[in-house]
Scaffold this motif. Structure first.
Motif, PDB file in Angstrom:
ATOM      1  N   VAL A  89      67.761 -11.835 -30.919  1.00  0.00           N
ATOM      2  CA  VAL A  89      66.789 -12.190 -32.271  1.00  0.00           C
ATOM      3  C   VAL A  89      65.947 -10.721 -32.474  1.00  0.00           C
ATOM      4  O   VAL A  89      66.325  -9.198 -32.142  1.00  0.00           O
ATOM      5  CB  VAL A  89      65.169 -12.657 -31.630  1.00  0.00           C
ATOM      6  N   GLU A  90      66.263 -10.209 -34.320  1.00  0.00           N
ATOM      7  CA  GLU A  90      65.755  -8.926 -34.885  1.00  0.00           C
ATOM      8  C   GLU A  90      65.147  -9.415 -35.609  1.00  0.00           C
ATOM      9  O   GLU A  90      64.618 -10.670 -36.318  1.00  0.00           O
ATOM     10  CB  GLU A  90      67.262  -8.165 -35.459  1.00  0.00           C
ATOM     11  N   LEU A  91      64.173  -9.118 -36.343  1.00  0.00           N
ATOM     12  CA  LEU A  91      63.358  -8.592 -37.460  1.00  0.00           C
ATOM     13  C   LEU A  91      63.960  -8.469 -39.232  1.00  0.00           C
ATOM     14  O   LEU A  91      63.914  -9.227 -39.668  1.00  0.00           O
ATOM     15  CB  LEU A  91      62.003  -7.975 -37.796  1.00  0.00           C
ATOM     16  N   SER A  92      65.098  -7.573 -38.794  1.00  0.00           N
ATOM     17  CA  SER A  92      66.170  -7.383 -39.868  1.00  0.00           C
ATOM     18  C   SER A  92      66.916  -7.380 -40.356  1.00  0.00           C
ATOM     19  O   SER A  92      67.923  -7.736 -39.450  1.00  0.00           O
ATOM     20  CB  SER A  92      66.018  -5.375 -39.983  1.00  0.00           C
ATOM     21  N   GLU A  93      67.325  -8.167 -41.456  1.00  0.00           N
ATOM     22  CA  GLU A  93      68.322  -8.853 -42.139  1.00  0.00           C
ATOM     23  C   GLU A  93      69.477  -8.332 -41.849  1.00  0.00           C
ATOM     24  O   GLU A  93      70.370  -8.632 -41.915  1.00  0.00           O
ATOM     25  CB  GLU A  93      68.346  -9.758 -43.320  1.00  0.00           C
ATOM     26  N   CYS A  94      68.794  -6.767 -42.785  1.00  0.00           N
ATOM     27  CA  CYS A  94      69.454  -5.661 -42.901  1.00  0.00           C
ATOM     28  C   CYS A  94      70.804  -5.670 -42.006  1.00  0.00           C
ATOM     29  O   CYS A  94      71.706  -5.496 -41.648  1.00  0.00           O
ATOM     30  CB  CYS A  94      68.712  -4.662 -43.128  1.00  0.00           C
ATOM     31  N   PRO A 113      65.178 -25.351 -38.670  1.00  0.00           N
ATOM     32  CA  PRO A 113      64.035 -25.828 -38.867  1.00  0.00           C
ATOM     33  C   PRO A 113      62.838 -25.967 -38.026  1.00  0.00           C
ATOM     34  O   PRO A 113      62.790 -25.389 -36.789  1.00  0.00           O
ATOM     35  CB  PRO A 113      64.494 -27.035 -38.125  1.00  0.00           C
ATOM     36  N   GLY A 114      61.786 -25.469 -38.558  1.00  0.00           N
ATOM     37  CA  GLY A 114      60.302 -25.344 -37.943  1.00  0.00           C
ATOM     38  C   GLY A 114      59.725 -23.940 -37.903  1.00  0.00           C
ATOM     39  O   GLY A 114      58.579 -23.312 -37.342  1.00  0.00           O
ATOM     40  N   ILE A 115      61.063 -23.025 -38.454  1.00  0.00           N
ATOM     41  CA  ILE A 115      60.127 -21.337 -38.534  1.00  0.00           C
ATOM     42  C   ILE A 115      60.628 -21.401 -39.938  1.00  0.00           C
ATOM     43  O   ILE A 115      61.888 -20.395 -40.778  1.00  0.00           O
ATOM     44  CB  ILE A 115      61.164 -20.651 -37.302  1.00  0.00           C
ATOM     45  N   SER A 116      59.181 -21.186 -40.927  1.00  0.00           N
ATOM     46  CA  SER A 116      59.475 -20.539 -42.220  1.00  0.00           C
ATOM     47  C   SER A 116      60.268 -19.607 -42.241  1.00  0.00           C
ATOM     48  O   SER A 116      59.406 -18.634 -41.623  1.00  0.00           O
ATOM     49  CB  SER A 116      57.874 -21.025 -42.866  1.00  0.00           C
ATOM     50  N   SER A 134      60.491 -13.267 -36.385  1.00  0.00           N
ATOM     51  CA  SER A 134      59.997 -12.337 -35.060  1.00  0.00           C
ATOM     52  C   SER A 134      59.872 -13.074 -33.888  1.00  0.00           C
ATOM     53  O   SER A 134      60.471 -14.495 -33.550  1.00  0.00           O
ATOM     54  CB  SER A 134      58.529 -13.098 -35.605  1.00  0.00           C
ATOM     55  N   ILE A 135      59.554 -12.333 -32.559  1.00  0.00           N
ATOM     56  CA  ILE A 135      60.553 -13.367 -31.274  1.00  0.00           C
ATOM     57  C   ILE A 135      59.644 -14.029 -31.280  1.00  0.00           C
ATOM     58  O   ILE A 135      59.788 -15.165 -30.191  1.00  0.00           O
ATOM     59  CB  ILE A 135      60.527 -11.439 -30.246  1.00  0.00           C
ATOM     60  N   TYR A 136      57.461 -13.614 -31.471  1.00  0.00           N
ATOM     61  CA  TYR A 136      57.286 -15.096 -31.088  1.00  0.00           C
ATOM     62  C   TYR A 136      57.273 -15.887 -31.868  1.00  0.00           C
ATOM     63  O   TYR A 136      56.698 -16.789 -30.974  1.00  0.00           O
ATOM     64  CB  TYR A 136      55.816 -14.131 -31.328  1.00  0.00           C
ATOM     65  N   ASP A 137      58.268 -16.211 -32.340  1.00  0.00           N
ATOM     66  CA  ASP A 137      58.725 -18.230 -32.789  1.00  0.00           C
ATOM     67  C   ASP A 137      59.594 -18.530 -32.494  1.00  0.00           C
ATOM     68  O   ASP A 137      59.720 -19.390 -33.006  1.00  0.00           O
ATOM     69  CB  ASP A 137      59.255 -17.396 -34.447  1.00  0.00           C
TER      70      ASP A 137
END
Length: 248
Positions: A89-94, A113-116, A134-137
């Motif tokens: 899991v990572e915030l950066s799509e890049c 699904p479920g995570i905008s 976000s990891i918290y998602d």
């Protein structure tokens, strides 16, 4: 890198001082990738994982292994090639797209699904799934539970105020037989604001000790010119093995 027995005898503080209130925003992390401030990324992988791979695997094959805040860690390809199923899991799509491109791996892209606004990138081979959110998602409902966790730059990167939330999430993702390799860093927290953040051993015990057995595998002097430039005079890297305690 010096061995456990050679590191300087430094009295560890349990007080993280001013870092307690330090907050790095998601936008700041994304900016680090955009501006290539990614000194935390290791092109050749981390020697600690290679050294303790047998500890992580514990004689098992075909494991589900979790990489929190994975970036474009090359070890994900390495473990995937061994026949393990890797989830990151990572915030950066890049960062995630660079991982697939740099390893010449074809992949698909799906919404979650479920995570905008979240996406998951899946290798065509089917054994690497990287979540961009976000990891918290995440939850065990979304990603399942894991037989192994490699946490080299995650706990030390999240905001100190979020550590309890993070620990509870990680614990919820551990299978009963999970081996959790956790790398933390020690330095004078009054001389560097982080990240990486100072995480004293006492805090590991506070966060995980009620439900996990905690073993220190290694403590090494990893002091470099970069750390000197931060104003530090020592920098230790500590490797812990966490396993869930047996249920009576």
């Amino acid at each position: 890198m010096e061995s456990f027995t050679d590191v300087p005898r430094i009295k560890e503080s349990s007080d993280i001082g001013q870092q307690q209130d330090r907050v790095v925003t998601e936008e700041e992390w994304l900016q680090k990738w955009k501006t290539r401030q990614i000194g935390f990324h290791k092109e050749q992988g981390h020697p600690i994982l290679r050294k303790y791979l047998d500890v992580l695997l514990n004689g098992r094959n075909g494991l589900r292994i979790f990489f929190p805040l994975c970036g474009k860690a090359v070890e994900m390809k390495w473990l995937g090639d061994m026949g393990h199923y890797v989830v990151g899991v990572e915030l950066s799509e890049c960062a995630l797209k660079e991982f697939f491109t740099e390893h010449d791996l074809s992949y698909s892209e799906e919404t979650i699904p479920g995570i905008s606004g979240a996406k998951v990138f899946k290798s065509t081979s089917g054994n690497i799934s990287l979540y961009c959110c976000s990891i918290y998602d995440l939850s065990s409902t979304i990603v399942g539970r894991f037989d192994g966790i490699w946490d080299r730059g995650s706990l030390v990167a999240i905001n100190p105020c979020d550590r309890e939330h993070y620990a509870n999430l990680v614990l919820s993702l551990m299978e009963r037989s999970c081996c959790y390799l956790l790398v933390t860093v020690l330095y004078d927290s009054n001389k560097h604001k982080g990240p990486p953040f100072y995480v004293p051993d006492a805090e590991i015990k506070s966060l995980f000790g009620k439900v996990c057995e905690i073993k220190c595998l290694e403590k090494v002097d990893d002091f470099s010119d970069q750390h000197k430039a931060w104003g530090l005079d020592y920098f230790l890297e500590v490797t812990h093995l966490l396993t869930l305690k047996s249920v009576p």
